[in-house]
Design a protein around this motif. Sequence first.
Motif, mmCIF file in Angstrom:
data_model
loop_
_atom_site.group_PDB
_atom_site.id
_atom_site.type_symbol
_atom_site.label_atom_id
_atom_site.label_comp_id
_atom_site.label_asym_id
_atom_site.label_seq_id
_atom_site.Cartn_x
_atom_site.Cartn_y
_atom_site.Cartn_z
ATOM 1 N N PRO B 35 30.471 -33.053 47.894
ATOM 2 C CA PRO B 35 31.751 -32.407 47.596
ATOM 3 C C PRO B 35 31.914 -31.124 48.407
ATOM 4 O O PRO B 35 31.025 -30.758 49.167
ATOM 5 C CB PRO B 35 31.650 -32.102 46.100
ATOM 6 C CG PRO B 35 30.196 -31.971 45.836
ATOM 7 C CD PRO B 35 29.511 -32.901 46.801
ATOM 8 N N ASN B 36 33.017 -30.455 48.233
ATOM 9 C CA ASN B 36 33.243 -29.196 48.930
ATOM 10 C C ASN B 36 32.108 -28.228 48.647
ATOM 11 O O ASN B 36 31.557 -28.213 47.548
ATOM 12 C CB ASN B 36 34.548 -28.551 48.467
ATOM 13 C CG ASN B 36 35.757 -29.291 49.020
ATOM 14 O OD1 ASN B 36 36.585 -29.782 48.276
ATOM 15 N ND2 ASN B 36 35.832 -29.403 50.303
ATOM 16 N N ALA B 37 31.776 -27.475 49.657
ATOM 17 C CA ALA B 37 30.766 -26.425 49.543
ATOM 18 C C ALA B 37 29.365 -26.955 49.255
ATOM 19 O O ALA B 37 28.491 -26.221 48.823
ATOM 20 C CB ALA B 37 31.151 -25.400 48.470
ATOM 21 N N ALA B 38 29.142 -28.241 49.536
ATOM 22 C CA ALA B 38 27.820 -28.814 49.290
ATOM 23 C C ALA B 38 26.797 -28.308 50.300
ATOM 24 O O ALA B 38 25.602 -28.286 50.023
ATOM 25 C CB ALA B 38 27.900 -30.335 49.360
ATOM 26 N N GLY B 39 27.277 -27.935 51.475
ATOM 27 C CA GLY B 39 26.362 -27.490 52.519
ATOM 28 C C GLY B 39 26.284 -28.440 53.691
ATOM 29 O O GLY B 39 25.369 -28.346 54.513
ATOM 30 N N THR B 41 28.496 -28.819 56.317
ATOM 31 C CA THR B 41 28.779 -28.134 57.582
ATOM 32 C C THR B 41 27.629 -27.212 57.966
ATOM 33 O O THR B 41 27.210 -27.167 59.129
ATOM 34 C CB THR B 41 30.096 -27.347 57.461
ATOM 35 O OG1 THR B 41 31.143 -28.265 57.176
ATOM 36 C CG2 THR B 41 30.406 -26.588 58.730
ATOM 37 N N THR B 42 27.110 -26.505 56.984
ATOM 38 C CA THR B 42 26.002 -25.592 57.253
ATOM 39 C C THR B 42 24.814 -26.346 57.859
ATOM 40 O O THR B 42 24.258 -25.923 58.875
ATOM 41 C CB THR B 42 25.568 -24.899 55.948
ATOM 42 O OG1 THR B 42 26.706 -24.217 55.404
ATOM 43 C CG2 THR B 42 24.454 -23.917 56.194
ATOM 44 N N THR B 43 24.441 -27.461 57.244
ATOM 45 C CA THR B 43 23.318 -28.247 57.763
ATOM 46 C C THR B 43 23.591 -28.712 59.194
ATOM 47 O O THR B 43 22.723 -28.619 60.066
ATOM 48 C CB THR B 43 23.078 -29.471 56.858
ATOM 49 O OG1 THR B 43 22.976 -29.030 55.502
ATOM 50 C CG2 THR B 43 21.807 -30.195 57.253
ATOM 51 N N PRO B 80 32.854 -30.186 65.581
ATOM 52 C CA PRO B 80 32.862 -29.264 64.443
ATOM 53 C C PRO B 80 33.971 -29.622 63.462
ATOM 54 O O PRO B 80 34.832 -30.453 63.739
ATOM 55 C CB PRO B 80 33.140 -27.903 65.080
ATOM 56 C CG PRO B 80 32.892 -28.077 66.531
ATOM 57 C CD PRO B 80 33.178 -29.508 66.830
ATOM 58 N N GLU B 81 33.926 -28.965 62.314
ATOM 59 C CA GLU B 81 34.902 -29.218 61.257
ATOM 60 C C GLU B 81 36.331 -29.021 61.769
ATOM 61 O O GLU B 81 37.208 -29.836 61.506
ATOM 62 C CB GLU B 81 34.607 -28.253 60.112
ATOM 63 C CG GLU B 81 35.199 -28.653 58.806
ATOM 64 C CD GLU B 81 34.477 -27.959 57.657
ATOM 65 O OE1 GLU B 81 33.884 -26.885 57.876
ATOM 66 O OE2 GLU B 81 34.512 -28.496 56.546
ATOM 67 N N ASN B 82 36.547 -27.925 62.488
ATOM 68 C CA ASN B 82 37.842 -27.704 63.119
ATOM 69 C C ASN B 82 37.681 -27.974 64.602
ATOM 70 O O ASN B 82 36.866 -27.339 65.248
ATOM 71 C CB ASN B 82 38.307 -26.263 62.931
ATOM 72 C CG ASN B 82 38.375 -25.908 61.469
ATOM 73 O OD1 ASN B 82 39.011 -26.593 60.682
ATOM 74 N ND2 ASN B 82 37.659 -24.852 61.092
ATOM 75 N N ASP B 157 31.461 -33.751 62.133
ATOM 76 C CA ASP B 157 31.794 -33.133 60.845
ATOM 77 C C ASP B 157 33.195 -33.575 60.428
ATOM 78 O O ASP B 157 34.186 -33.117 60.974
ATOM 79 C CB ASP B 157 31.720 -31.608 60.968
ATOM 80 C CG ASP B 157 31.536 -30.927 59.620
ATOM 81 O OD1 ASP B 157 31.693 -31.608 58.581
ATOM 82 O OD2 ASP B 157 31.245 -29.718 59.604
ATOM 83 N N GLU B 158 33.258 -34.463 59.489
ATOM 84 C CA GLU B 158 34.503 -35.041 58.989
ATOM 85 C C GLU B 158 35.398 -35.554 60.121
ATOM 86 O O GLU B 158 36.495 -35.044 60.345
ATOM 87 C CB GLU B 158 35.236 -34.001 58.131
ATOM 88 C CG GLU B 158 34.298 -33.426 57.092
ATOM 89 C CD GLU B 158 35.009 -32.804 55.901
ATOM 90 O OE1 GLU B 158 36.201 -33.056 55.741
ATOM 91 O OE2 GLU B 158 34.341 -32.096 55.143
ATOM 92 N N PRO B 159 34.916 -36.595 60.796
ATOM 93 C CA PRO B 159 35.632 -37.051 61.994
ATOM 94 C C PRO B 159 36.996 -37.672 61.720
ATOM 95 O O PRO B 159 37.829 -37.704 62.610
ATOM 96 C CB PRO B 159 34.686 -38.092 62.598
ATOM 97 C CG PRO B 159 33.833 -38.539 61.471
ATOM 98 C CD PRO B 159 33.688 -37.358 60.567
HETATM 99 N N1 LIG Z 1 29.729 -18.151 57.321
HETATM 100 C C1 LIG Z 1 29.511 -18.173 55.997
HETATM 101 N N2 LIG Z 1 29.244 -17.053 55.330
HETATM 102 C C2 LIG Z 1 29.033 -17.065 54.007
HETATM 103 N N3 LIG Z 1 29.050 -18.157 53.249
HETATM 104 C C3 LIG Z 1 29.313 -19.320 53.845
HETATM 105 C C4 LIG Z 1 29.561 -19.395 55.250
HETATM 106 N N4 LIG Z 1 29.788 -20.687 55.577
HETATM 107 C C5 LIG Z 1 29.687 -21.380 54.424
HETATM 108 N N5 LIG Z 1 29.395 -20.582 53.390
HETATM 109 C C6 LIG Z 1 29.187 -21.002 51.990
HETATM 110 O O1 LIG Z 1 28.141 -21.944 51.974
HETATM 111 C C7 LIG Z 1 28.439 -23.023 51.112
HETATM 112 C C8 LIG Z 1 28.351 -24.336 51.848
HETATM 113 O O2 LIG Z 1 29.391 -24.388 52.805
HETATM 114 P P1 LIG Z 1 29.589 -25.603 53.806
HETATM 115 O O3 LIG Z 1 30.715 -25.216 54.697
HETATM 116 O O4 LIG Z 1 28.302 -25.932 54.436
HETATM 117 O O5 LIG Z 1 30.033 -26.760 52.824
HETATM 118 P P2 LIG Z 1 30.583 -28.214 53.154
HETATM 119 O O6 LIG Z 1 29.714 -29.179 52.468
HETATM 120 O O7 LIG Z 1 30.762 -28.381 54.612
HETATM 121 O O8 LIG Z 1 31.995 -28.172 52.424
HETATM 122 P P3 LIG Z 1 33.382 -28.852 52.849
HETATM 123 O O9 LIG Z 1 33.315 -30.248 52.354
HETATM 124 O O10 LIG Z 1 34.383 -28.056 52.083
HETATM 125 O O11 LIG Z 1 33.527 -28.745 54.311
HETATM 126 C C9 LIG Z 1 29.804 -22.725 50.539
HETATM 127 O O12 LIG Z 1 29.653 -22.203 49.253
HETATM 128 C C10 LIG Z 1 30.399 -21.709 51.457
HETATM 129 O O13 LIG Z 1 31.238 -20.828 50.757
#
Ligand SMILES: Nc1ncnc2c1ncn2[C@@H]1O[C@H](COP(=O)(O)OP(=O)(O)OP(=O)(O)O)[C@@H](O)[C@H]1O
Lengths: 255, 315
Positions: B35-39, B41-43, B80-82, B157-159
């Motif tokens: 779901p949103n904010a799962a991490g 994009t970060t990974t 990337p996401e965008n 990332d979300e192609p």
């Molecule tokens: N640059 C940043 N600085 C601080 N917090 C961040 C940053 N990028 C992401 N986060 C936080 O890290 C968590 C994971 O974000 P991430 O973007 O990895 O989620 P996601 O799974 O890609 O979500 P989505 O489906 O909405 O794209 C979120 O709570 C977000 O608010």
Amino acid sequence: MRNMAAIFKRDARGYFTSPIAYVVIGLFLVVTGIFYYLMLRSFLQYSYAVMMQRAGVSVNVNLMMVRPFLLNMSVIVLFIVPVITMRSFSEDKKAGTMELLLTNPVTNWQIILGKFFASYLLYIVMVSVTFIFMLFLFIWGEPQFMPIFIGYLGILLMGAGLIALGNFISSLTENQIVAAVGTFGATMLLWVIGFAGDYAGKIFGSILKYLSIVEHFDDFSKGIFDTSHLVFYLSLMFVMLFLTYQSIESAKWRG
Amino acid sequence: MIEVRNLVKYYGDFPAVKDITFSVEKGEILGFLGPNAAGKTTTMRIITGYMPATRGTVKVAGYDVFEHPLEVKKRIGYLPENPPLYMDMRVRDYLRFVAEIKGVDRKGVNAEVERVAELVSITHVLDKYAQKLSKGYRQRVGLAQALINNPPVLILDEPTIGLDPKQIIEVRELIKSLGSEHTIILSTHILPEVSMTCSRVVIINEGKLVAMDTPENLTARLQGSETVFVEVEGPIQDVLGAIEKMEEVISATVEQRKGDEVGLFKVQARVGSDIRKKLASLVVNSNWGLLELRPEKLSLEEIFLKLTTKEEELN
Ligand SMILES: Nc1ncnc2c1ncn2[C@@H]1O[C@H](COP(=O)(O)OP(=O)(O)OP(=O)(O)O)[C@@H](O)[C@H]1O
Ligand SMILES: [Mg+2]
């Protein structure tokens, strides 16, 4: 090398295919042109008066016209540089293209130098256009060429430091306006620091004077090439480029 | 091909990724679901070398991202996401630029641009400015950019976000066809997307890995018959009452009345209680007619919901 060239080319094209390059160059020409006109008018009046008094004596064009004009230009660039550099990193950060650059096989230095040279190119073009004003002087008088050349060299060296400074500040924010205002604040500080030096104590005052970016231009404007000023401008440039590197790295760590 | 070990990422004090480990074999398409904010994009950003991890290691083709970033970046195409477009450039010039920084042979740049443009069907917009493109086309240009120089690893990332249904199908087909020669990680919220395109799924939630399996196995794993549909011929209220009385049943509802005496019931029972057998004997013993009895086939979507809600309950 090729990567740096690619980034340089892209950014330079970004400047010259958008209005920004033409607005910057146009504005710079208008402002320097106005000062040139005013100086030229009073210079001609003055030299006419001198000639009337003592026939056969001519006024030194370099000293009376070229030098004040160059000094003037060295201050005007302080106002223009922020406009040139505001987009260099900020725009990429905002648009997400920084992510493109940082995830491709490109080093930080290739990005930094590519961007630096692109904005510096605009600066060089902008300053070079005013050279036309100097050519006109050869019509009315007999200026020496060397001091003019050294003066322009000084403007360009000072610009290298200023452009690197602007690039650094642009790398700190994704907001172009903030970058411009920040850079403007920094260039103004580097300017007025010289005045402050007049009032501060002896040692502290000389430090402030040393840091003043315009102070180092004085010799150049006289047509004197002193390596200590060259060292100052180049050091400013290297320090700023280095800080830009640090800024990009720390942005990565912060996420 | 890709090895992620004990990955941890803090943004300041906030843990966005908490100890994630997985690996992707050559030629695999791994779905990153969460779901949103799962991490997600970060990974992905850590794998691509955009940002360093707080702890843990990532290896791509044997190279550690942190120690040999350029070797890794050479091998990855990243969307990337965008989509990272330069709005003031024509698409063609943009793709040429990307080709240059990816080290495509000078003479091959134009051909490479044509090739990727063809792949994602953007040939007819190559001479437009990115600014003038619709969201879907920008997404496609982003995808084209990732495909330049044919990198062995693709991180997407979300192609399919922002595409219309027809384009979504096209892009999924494209990803699938790329899968044979590339190693792909794609992230998505859209669950059917995963079962359609991926050979394996990683589900993450709140920075933790919740499940990792093939889409089929995941479906099977949760098929301890939590939900069963049973169609019975008999007085509807009586049947419902009898079912509800059963020990293993959590809830029972009338899904559909098919006649005065025929009803389809939806029965939820505890996992592993083998409810189907007991339901069958109940109906037969009561002299009703058993018309149909089937377990509900869980969609990934439901698995996903279950997995993530379970995770929440634990916390
Ligand atoms: N640059 C940043 N600085 C601080 N917090 C961040 C940053 N990028 C992401 N986060 C936080 O890290 C968590 C994971 O974000 P991430 O973007 O990895 O989620 P996601 O799974 O890609 O979500 P989505 O489906 O909405 O794209 C979120 O709570 C977000 O608010
Ligand atoms: Mg995301």
